[in-house]
Design an enzyme around this catalytic site. Sequence first.
Site, PDB file in Angstrom:
ATOM      1  CE1 TYR A  30     -11.140   6.638  -0.926  1.00 38.04           C
ATOM      2  CE2 TYR A  30     -13.391   6.207  -0.254  1.00 38.04           C
ATOM      3  CZ  TYR A  30     -12.033   6.034  -0.066  1.00 38.04           C
ATOM      4  OH  TYR A  30     -11.570   5.277   0.973  1.00 38.04           O
ATOM      5  NE  ARG A  66      -3.580   2.430   2.522  1.00 35.32           N
ATOM      6  CZ  ARG A  66      -4.573   2.633   3.380  1.00 35.32           C
ATOM      7  NH1 ARG A  66      -4.860   1.725   4.304  1.00 35.32           N
ATOM      8  NH2 ARG A  66      -5.304   3.733   3.340  1.00 35.32           N
ATOM      9  CG  ASP A 120     -16.441   1.086   4.916  1.00 34.05           C
ATOM     10  OD1 ASP A 120     -15.963   1.663   3.913  1.00 34.05           O
ATOM     11  OD2 ASP A 120     -15.781   0.893   5.947  1.00 34.05           O
TER      12      ASP A 120
HETATM   13  C1  G6P Z   1     -12.952   3.291   3.722  1.00 35.43           C
HETATM   14  C2  G6P Z   1     -13.131   2.712   2.354  1.00 35.43           C
HETATM   15  C3  G6P Z   1     -12.266   1.506   2.156  1.00 35.43           C
HETATM   16  C4  G6P Z   1     -10.838   1.824   2.522  1.00 35.43           C
HETATM   17  C5  G6P Z   1     -10.751   2.390   3.895  1.00 35.43           C
HETATM   18  C6  G6P Z   1      -9.328   2.815   4.161  1.00 35.43           C
HETATM   19  O1  G6P Z   1     -13.492   2.453   4.684  1.00 35.43           O
HETATM   20  O2  G6P Z   1     -14.436   2.342   2.034  1.00 35.43           O
HETATM   21  O3  G6P Z   1     -12.348   1.133   0.817  1.00 35.43           O
HETATM   22  O4  G6P Z   1     -10.069   0.650   2.473  1.00 35.43           O
HETATM   23  O5  G6P Z   1     -11.583   3.489   3.996  1.00 35.43           O
HETATM   24  O6  G6P Z   1      -9.232   3.171   5.482  1.00 35.43           O
HETATM   25  P1  G6P Z   1      -7.814   3.330   6.172  1.00 35.43           P
HETATM   26  O7  G6P Z   1      -8.184   3.744   7.537  1.00 35.43           O
HETATM   27  O8  G6P Z   1      -7.126   1.981   6.081  1.00 35.43           O
HETATM   28  O9  G6P Z   1      -7.087   4.372   5.399  1.00 35.43           O
HETATM   29 MN    MN Z   2     -14.336   1.253   0.003  1.00 33.61          MN
END
Ligand code: G6P
Ligand code: MN
Length: 439
Positions: A264, A91, A169
């Site tokens: 997004y 990532r 989500d």
């Molecule tokens: C939201 C999105 C997910 C993503 C996540 C990342 O929940 O729907 O697709 O993976 O955010 O969250 P983070 O806290 O890992 O950056």
């Molecule tokens: Mn997502």
Amino acid sequence: PFILSIAGGGSTYTPGIVKSLMVRLEDFPLAEIRLYDIDEARQSTIAPVVEKVIRDHSQSIKFTVTSDPEAAFSGAHFVFAQMRVGQYKMREQDEKIPLRHGVVGQETCGPGGLAYGLRTILPMVELIDLVERYADKRAWIVNYSNPAAIVAEGVRRLRPDARVLNICDMPVAAMRNMGAILGVDRHKLEVDYFGLNHFGWFTRVLVDGEDRLPQLREHIARFGLLTEDAAQTDPQHSDPSWVKTWRNIKPLMDHFPEYLPNPYLQYYLMPNEIVAHQDPNYTRANEVMNGREKKLFAAAQEYQRTGVLPDAFHVGVHGAFIVDVACSLAFDLRQRHLVIVENKGAIANLPYDAMVEVPAYITANGPEPVRMGAVPLFHQTLLMQQLASEQLLVEATIEGSYEKALQAFTLNRTVPTMQHAKAILDEMIAANREYWPAL
Ligand code: G6P
Ligand code: MN
């Protein structure tokens, strides 16, 4: 009672999701929870925490931890899929490589999402095949592995008949925030929404039959899609970078006030502003590794040492939503949820077979999308360009085509020129040698 397998058991999200399951045992009865992961060491670190969360609620649920697919899936009724191919280390690359070229560094949007898609499509298909070999013939896979849009399209192309429901989500998190702003529980909202995953718009927000979008619009003009006190809206997304993400809906709505955008869209509609505020040496992957991941590993250690588990695992919207969807599948509740489905005319002026994000009634036989009608030319054009980028990426993965990968990168709105696309793609090929099919 059901047998549930969680594929990607070593995820930092697992204890929270299991907690969400534990508070809903009356609605979604469980005989057994199985954790499955190819990273045995990581999973065995997290498993005792998960077991403790289960035992605080139930003595009877059987708990199994395994790296053997047959043991994981034999006779299972539900599989929750949350794989992260390459883990946070990759990532970090997805985010940092584009940033070195002045392009958005994000795990699902832009080149980072395309790279992650190239890593994930084929392993996801392998997982589906394993589930189909061993699980109950009517088992459902609830899939929220990212990049969800691309994974859903890959699954549609390669395993069109699989019993997979793709979810994200983010829309429901937006609804949680709307509810907090309006002082209404999110389950009371009925929304209309159209788009692709991480690329869509709310067009109506009904509460008891009344559209509250005008009121939300006024609030957003001041605070973004958060209450004035961010922590109050959003315990799950309360890191400063998430607060910024929710607040950034404001400029999007100032310019195009008609619909309420998925947050997004900021990566596609104002990429240079996003890049200007990103630290190329410390991205979200670093924040998560030093935050959520570190905290969980520390909690696991403390639990081992003292037998006391710090109370860090609450029911967030992420886990609650997964359980809602699973209940609706299990008992044919036909609840209306925003999910990723084959279009089949739900958005009249997008291709029939596109994987879109719209409301759908979730039945025991899967989602029945709700018709959202035709969308305006502006939105249709943005959607078509993004869809083309994602579909070309899937074709690049299946065919091992460098040219199609380059087209996918070039078409993505976050990428300003063909030369940027090529430079980023070439660096990503080198970084992903262990994971990508040969292009
Ligand atoms: C939201 C999105 C997910 C993503 C996540 C990342 O929940 O729907 O697709 O993976 O955010 O969250 P983070 O806290 O890992 O950056
Ligand atoms: Mn997502």
